[in-house]
Write an enzyme that holds these catalytic residues in place. Structure first.
Site, mmCIF file in Angstrom:
data_model
loop_
_atom_site.group_PDB
_atom_site.id
_atom_site.type_symbol
_atom_site.label_atom_id
_atom_site.label_comp_id
_atom_site.label_asym_id
_atom_site.label_seq_id
_atom_site.Cartn_x
_atom_site.Cartn_y
_atom_site.Cartn_z
ATOM 1 N N SER A 108 7.926 3.379 12.326
ATOM 2 C CA SER A 108 8.905 4.466 12.282
ATOM 3 C C SER A 108 9.658 4.504 13.595
ATOM 4 O O SER A 108 9.143 4.064 14.632
ATOM 5 C CB SER A 108 8.198 5.806 12.068
ATOM 6 O OG SER A 108 9.056 6.898 12.309
ATOM 7 N N TYR A 163 1.406 11.694 14.925
ATOM 8 C CA TYR A 163 2.095 10.742 14.048
ATOM 9 C C TYR A 163 2.790 9.665 14.880
ATOM 10 O O TYR A 163 2.657 8.470 14.600
ATOM 11 C CB TYR A 163 3.107 11.477 13.180
ATOM 12 C CG TYR A 163 3.976 10.581 12.328
ATOM 13 C CD1 TYR A 163 3.476 9.991 11.181
ATOM 14 C CD2 TYR A 163 5.310 10.348 12.677
ATOM 15 C CE1 TYR A 163 4.275 9.170 10.400
ATOM 16 C CE2 TYR A 163 6.114 9.542 11.897
ATOM 17 C CZ TYR A 163 5.597 8.950 10.763
ATOM 18 O OH TYR A 163 6.387 8.137 9.988
ATOM 19 N N GLY A 212 8.671 6.927 -2.911
ATOM 20 C CA GLY A 212 9.407 6.770 -1.664
ATOM 21 C C GLY A 212 9.666 5.334 -1.252
ATOM 22 O O GLY A 212 9.985 4.469 -2.073
ATOM 23 N N ILE A 213 9.511 5.078 0.043
ATOM 24 C CA ILE A 213 9.798 3.760 0.600
ATOM 25 C C ILE A 213 8.894 2.703 -0.019
ATOM 26 O O ILE A 213 9.338 1.600 -0.353
ATOM 27 C CB ILE A 213 9.650 3.788 2.128
ATOM 28 C CG1 ILE A 213 10.773 4.634 2.761
ATOM 29 C CG2 ILE A 213 9.675 2.371 2.704
ATOM 30 C CD1 ILE A 213 10.607 4.860 4.250
ATOM 31 N N GLY A 214 7.623 3.017 -0.191
ATOM 32 C CA GLY A 214 6.696 2.044 -0.761
ATOM 33 C C GLY A 214 7.079 1.628 -2.166
ATOM 34 O O GLY A 214 7.017 0.440 -2.517
ATOM 35 N N THR A 236 0.839 -1.196 0.000
ATOM 36 C CA THR A 236 0.000 0.000 0.000
ATOM 37 C C THR A 236 0.878 1.251 0.000
ATOM 38 O O THR A 236 2.016 1.238 0.463
ATOM 39 C CB THR A 236 -0.943 0.025 1.214
ATOM 40 O OG1 THR A 236 -0.174 0.121 2.429
ATOM 41 C CG2 THR A 236 -1.811 -1.218 1.256
ATOM 42 N N GLY A 237 0.334 2.317 -0.564
ATOM 43 C CA GLY A 237 1.090 3.571 -0.618
ATOM 44 C C GLY A 237 2.410 3.414 -1.335
ATOM 45 O O GLY A 237 3.439 3.904 -0.861
ATOM 46 N N SER A 238 2.380 2.749 -2.499
ATOM 47 C CA SER A 238 3.650 2.382 -3.149
ATOM 48 C C SER A 238 3.920 3.131 -4.441
ATOM 49 O O SER A 238 4.627 2.632 -5.313
ATOM 50 C CB SER A 238 3.682 0.875 -3.406
ATOM 51 O OG SER A 238 2.509 0.419 -4.052
ATOM 52 N N THR A 239 3.386 4.343 -4.560
ATOM 53 C CA THR A 239 3.644 5.121 -5.779
ATOM 54 C C THR A 239 4.896 5.974 -5.688
ATOM 55 O O THR A 239 5.311 6.577 -6.677
ATOM 56 C CB THR A 239 2.443 6.021 -6.115
ATOM 57 O OG1 THR A 239 2.206 6.921 -5.026
ATOM 58 C CG2 THR A 239 1.193 5.197 -6.384
#
Length: 268
Positions: free
Chosen positions: A143, A156, A19-21, A14-17
């Site tokens: 994190s 956060y 950066g880290i993803g 998820t959220g892989s468009t």
């Protein structure tokens, strides 16, 4: 050393468009997995699918599934599109610096919905199916802020600590099944958002006129305990995640694994 081989496995990140993803999706594809890229918009997902396919030499093994996993409706949409996976990487997340006494209720809820409940909802569906097949990997991308709550964004840090509790509790609930559930804790990483922040910082300060210099200044001011002395590359975080998602990590479960550059001043 044994190679990491995920051939025949399907992985959802998820959220892989970006950066880290994006780095995790690329790393999993390089290891042979069928990879599902997720993000909120079709345009960004399509671009990320092309990037992963090109970088990993994985044409035909990468597909996209746009959906906003920060909502219950978005998670349901994603699960309808991708009902079965062997590897689930709960990477989607948001952050926003804000003085703690000025954070409204809606922002606390948004942080929890996106960073915590997205992973809960997806794992609630996928983990029982993994248990039924006798193999599976779930990784929550937490994190170092889960352990050292940043005063500038307490909400956060709260969400990242919650991920550790969820991952550990889920791991204990599926003990001995062949399914492992872990958390990975990145430290300051040169992701898309951080790069934009550092570029802005470098443009406005002659003393920190490169991203590297701006990054070093940021660490000195905000994360002075860093032993690495620089921001990590997304690929360095992805390397840990790919290992944890692989058959080689079969004895690692219920763990919180740090890729924080030594920011957290603790031995375990």
């Amino acid at each position: 050393m044994l190679p990491i081989d995920l051939a025949g496995r399907t992985a959802l990140v998820t959220g892989s468009t970006a950066g880290i993803g994006l780095a995790i999706a690329t790393g999993l594809a390089r290891a042979g997995a069928e990879v599902v890229v997720n993000g909120r918009t079709a345009e960004r997902v399509d671009a990320a699918v092309q990037h992963v396919a090109e970088q990993a030499g994985a044409a035909g093994r990468v597909r996209g599934a746009p959906a906003d996993v920060g909502t219950a409706e978005g998670c349901a949409e994603l699960l309808a599109r991708v009902p079965d996976v062997d590897v689930l990487i709960n990477n989607a997340g948001v952050f926003r610096p804000q003085p703690v006494f000025e954070i409204p209720d809606d922002e606390w809820r948004r942080m929890f919905d996106v960073n915590v409940l997205s992973g809960v909802r997806l794992a609630r569906h996928h983990v029982p199916r993994m248990v039924g097949r006798g193999w599976g990997r779930v990784v929550f991308i937490s994190s170092e802020s889960a352990l050292q709550i940043p005063a500038e964004m307490v909400h956060y840090g709260m969400s990242k600590t919650a991920q550790l509790a969820v991952a550990r509790g889920m791991a204990e609930s599926v003990a001995g099944t062949g399914v492992t559930i872990n958390s990975v804790l990145p430290g300051p990483t040169l992701s898309e958002g951080v790069r934009a922040f550092l570029e802005q910082m470098a443009a406005g300060d002659e003393g920190h006129d490169t991203i590297e210099a701006a990054g070093a200044a940021f660490l000195a001011a905000a994360r002075p305990t860093s032993l690495l002395g620089r921001l990590a590359d997304p690929e360095e975080v992805a390397n840990m995640v790919v290992y944890v998602a692989s058959p080689l990590a079969s004895a690692t479960t219920g763990a919180a694994l740090r890729v924080d550059g030594g920011v957290v001043r603790a031995i375990p």
